[in-house]
Write an enzyme that holds these catalytic residues in place. Sequence first.
Site, short mmCIF file in Angstrom:
data_model
loop_
_atom_site.label_atom_id
_atom_site.label_comp_id
_atom_site.label_asym_id
_atom_site.label_seq_id
_atom_site.Cartn_x
_atom_site.Cartn_y
_atom_site.Cartn_z
N GLU A 52 50.42 -8.45 2.47
CA GLU A 52 51.85 -8.44 2.62
C GLU A 52 52.17 -8.97 1.07
O GLU A 52 51.66 -10.15 0.63
CB GLU A 52 52.28 -9.47 3.42
CG GLU A 52 53.69 -9.29 3.91
CD GLU A 52 54.12 -10.41 4.79
OE1 GLU A 52 55.14 -11.06 4.79
OE2 GLU A 52 53.40 -10.45 5.94
N ASP A 63 62.27 -18.05 3.82
CA ASP A 63 61.25 -18.79 3.04
C ASP A 63 61.12 -20.06 2.92
O ASP A 63 62.12 -20.87 2.68
CB ASP A 63 60.93 -17.98 1.62
CG ASP A 63 60.49 -16.80 1.60
OD1 ASP A 63 59.95 -16.19 2.62
OD2 ASP A 63 60.93 -16.02 0.66
#
Length: 258
Positions: A52, A63
Amino acid sequence: MPKTLTEKLNAIKAAGKGIFVPYIMAGDHEKGLDGLAETIHFLEDLGVSAIEVGIPFSDPVADGPVIEEAGLRSLAHGTSTQALVETLKTIETEIPLVIMTYFNPLFQYGVENFVKDLADTAVKGLIIPDLPHEHANFVEPFLADTDIALIPLVSLTTGIERQKELIEGAEGFIYAVAINGVTGKSGNYRADLDKHLAQLHQVADIPVLTGFGVSSQADLERFNAVSDGVIVGSKIVKALHQGEPIQDFIKQAVAYQK
């Protein structure tokens, strides 16, 4: 015809092995994007299932601090979506790459242009964490005739009927979100997590991978037992940035037998 990512991950699953997908932030390297191929080949040599690759964004709502800081370092190195696309065109690898991007950078670049420009690269998947399922039509038409799969994310709060709706016709894999929160927040799993994952696994006809907060050997064993594999981000990003040894952890993850 199934997309390449689906076929490759299904083959690993059929062989009785756990699927392992590390996350890296594009441009978070002392050489900036010039170091991306080096990192990809390092992980490829360790036998990972797919990689990824994150596109840095200034407002990364999903995040945690480790990946957010990696994104800021990448932006400081001058990383842009255009520069990343040009870099990806030059990278040769047998490992499928999955782009993780927020919708804004994709929108600014142009979804159609983005997909066209990556058509002949190793990119075989696309994850857009802030794109609701109801707006997937902003992207899906441009992917229909390509080898790039749009990966659905399924959260812990998703009921069974909604799960079926989210994963209907999906390709590549199902991204099962292990925690309600941001990436890298490990250990605070809900008591019914295993039940949730087992239920999702039962209704999915492509691999289910568990991510968000996966960081330990115990996590690898737990989530490989109730899903088809794991995605590890913050632990990998931190180790690569700080020069910490990560090979043994990756080798253990890659070697996991069902």
